[in-house]
Design a protein around this motif. Structure first.
Motif, PDB file in Angstrom:
ATOM      1  N   UNK A  23       0.818  -1.219   0.000  1.00 39.86           N
ATOM      2  CA  UNK A  23       0.000   0.000   0.000  1.00 39.86           C
ATOM      3  C   UNK A  23       0.848   1.264   0.000  1.00 39.86           C
ATOM      4  N   UNK A  24       1.902   1.285   0.816  1.00 35.32           N
ATOM      5  CA  UNK A  24       2.727   2.494   0.887  1.00 35.32           C
ATOM      6  C   UNK A  24       3.385   2.782  -0.452  1.00 35.32           C
ATOM      7  N   UNK A  25       3.896   1.730  -1.110  1.00 33.99           N
ATOM      8  CA  UNK A  25       4.521   1.933  -2.425  1.00 33.99           C
ATOM      9  C   UNK A  25       3.507   2.453  -3.433  1.00 33.99           C
ATOM     10  N   UNK A  26       2.289   1.884  -3.429  1.00 31.93           N
ATOM     11  CA  UNK A  26       1.264   2.314  -4.371  1.00 31.93           C
ATOM     12  C   UNK A  26       0.892   3.774  -4.126  1.00 31.93           C
ATOM     13  N   UNK A  27       0.726   4.146  -2.863  1.00 35.63           N
ATOM     14  CA  UNK A  27       0.373   5.532  -2.540  1.00 35.63           C
ATOM     15  C   UNK A  27       1.473   6.485  -2.990  1.00 35.63           C
ATOM     16  N   UNK A  28       2.724   6.122  -2.757  1.00 31.80           N
ATOM     17  CA  UNK A  28       3.824   6.996  -3.154  1.00 31.80           C
ATOM     18  C   UNK A  28       3.863   7.177  -4.664  1.00 31.80           C
ATOM     19  N   UNK A  29       3.555   6.122  -5.412  1.00 29.68           N
ATOM     20  CA  UNK A  29       3.527   6.218  -6.871  1.00 29.68           C
ATOM     21  C   UNK A  29       2.394   7.136  -7.323  1.00 29.68           C
ATOM     22  N   UNK A  30       1.199   6.936  -6.773  1.00 33.25           N
ATOM     23  CA  UNK A  30       0.044   7.729  -7.193  1.00 33.25           C
ATOM     24  C   UNK A  30       0.163   9.184  -6.748  1.00 33.25           C
ATOM     25  N   UNK A  31       0.846   9.404  -5.631  1.00 31.59           N
ATOM     26  CA  UNK A  31       1.039  10.780  -5.152  1.00 31.59           C
ATOM     27  C   UNK A  31       1.915  11.583  -6.113  1.00 31.59           C
ATOM     28  N   UNK A  32       2.732  10.886  -6.881  1.00 28.31           N
ATOM     29  CA  UNK A  32       3.599  11.581  -7.854  1.00 28.31           C
ATOM     30  C   UNK A  32       2.898  11.804  -9.189  1.00 28.31           C
ATOM     31  N   UNK A  33       1.676  11.278  -9.312  1.00 24.44           N
ATOM     32  CA  UNK A  33       0.903  11.471 -10.538  1.00 24.44           C
ATOM     33  C   UNK A  33       0.314  12.875 -10.524  1.00 24.44           C
ATOM     34  N   UNK A  34       0.895  13.780 -11.283  1.00 20.91           N
ATOM     35  CA  UNK A  34       0.489  15.195 -11.228  1.00 20.91           C
ATOM     36  C   UNK A  34      -0.835  15.466 -11.917  1.00 20.91           C
ATOM     37  N   UNK A  35      -1.089  14.765 -13.018  1.00 21.09           N
ATOM     38  CA  UNK A  35      -2.335  14.988 -13.743  1.00 21.09           C
ATOM     39  C   UNK A  35      -2.574  13.834 -14.704  1.00 21.09           C
ATOM     40  N   UNK A  36      -3.823  13.660 -15.101  1.00 23.89           N
ATOM     41  CA  UNK A  36      -4.155  12.643 -16.091  1.00 23.89           C
ATOM     42  C   UNK A  36      -5.405  13.076 -16.828  1.00 23.89           C
ATOM     43  N   UNK A  37      -5.595  12.533 -18.011  1.00 22.16           N
ATOM     44  CA  UNK A  37      -6.737  12.891 -18.851  1.00 22.16           C
ATOM     45  C   UNK A  37      -7.587  11.651 -19.106  1.00 22.16           C
TER      46      UNK A  37
END
Length: 269
Positions: A75-89
């Motif tokens: 979970x922590x790894x997944x959250x850290x990855x998604x937290x770096x997702x600045x934007x998406x379309x």
């Protein structure tokens, strides 16, 4: 927006997690470890928002990402990855979204918010805490998202109580077998045997025709499933833990994308 966002959100998460090969392989490519043609349950599930055709500027799009069993340790790894997702379309108009916060799915405490990560909010939930036994002789089962159960290669359109109980006991058994945990096999088998004694009091189901386009397979896929509601009567007390588990875990095919979500209401008559 398309009427069902499960596959769309799956694509967004998949593209981002693909930048981290080990994490992506465990979550998104788990099926290939089960052998050719074998239907392997995934260690995660996306629960999309209720159908909403249009989003206005400033509106929030909220969804759940659930990790099962051993996958909860990632979970922590997944959250850290998604937290770096600045934007998406997403959507036909490629509307721009940006992540605002990540909350715990049950306790709603902020895990990541305004750039701050709170590790202590990553609390694992046990299904037993929400799958409690209730004294009941009547229940309503509402199919919130398309329920896709196949039998003999054909989509099952006539649902009954044994079908629901078989589906959830099988799903829990497969999750436990592959990702850890425990299930009372005798209780699961007994529930399946006794389910035929429960009577359907009413039903209003219909086939929801739906297709989605797979970029990976470069083709349109039939995602039709059953929607509507059913009510059942009988000695339901022993079944209520399984019904509440189905509400949390979903049942049927493509549950990874959010299909097979149920709302359950039980009461004593």
């Amino acid at each position: 927006m398309p009427p069902f966002l499960g596959s769309t959100l799956h694509g967004v998460l998949g593209w981002e997690l693909a930048k981290h090969p080990a994490l992506y392989a465990y979550l998104f490519e788990n099926k290939r470890f089960g052998g050719a043609g074998q239907d392997i349950v995934n260690p995660y599930m996306i629960e999309p928002p209720r159908s909403k055709a249009h989003y206005q500027p400033g509106e929030s799009l909220c969804f759940k990402l659930v990790l099962f069993g051993d996958a909860a340790g990632l979970a922590e790894e997944v959250v850290q990855v998604l937290a770096r997702l600045r934007q998406f379309r997403i959507g036909a108009a490629r509307c721009l979204f940006e992540p605002r916060d990540i909350l715990h799915g049950e306790q709603y405490g902020p895990i990541w918010q305004e750039g701050v990560f709170r590790r202590e909010a990553l609390v694992v939930e046990n299904i037993a805490a929400v799958s409690t036994q209730e004294l009941a002789s009547w229940c309503s089962v509402h199919l919130v998202t398309p329920l896709r159960i196949r039998r003999g290669g054909a989509l099952v359109q006539k649902m009954d109580f044994p079908t629901i109980i078989r589906s959830i006991t099988k799903r829990i058994s497969l999750l436990v077998e592959r990702y850890g945990g425990a299930v009372d096999a005798a209780a699961a088998s007994g529930a399946c045997e006794l389910a035929s004694e429960i009577r359907m009091a009413s039903h209003a189901l219909y086939l929801n025709q739906m297709h989605r386009y797979s970029n990976r397979r470069q083709e349109s896929l039939d995602w039709s499933g059953m929607l509507g509601a059913m009510t059942f009567e009988g000695k339901l007390t022993a079944f209520t833990p399984w019904l509440h588990a189905a509400r949390i875990l979903h049942i049927g095919r493509n549950s990874t994308f959010g299909c097979g979500q149920l709302d359950i209401v039980c009461r004593y008559m």
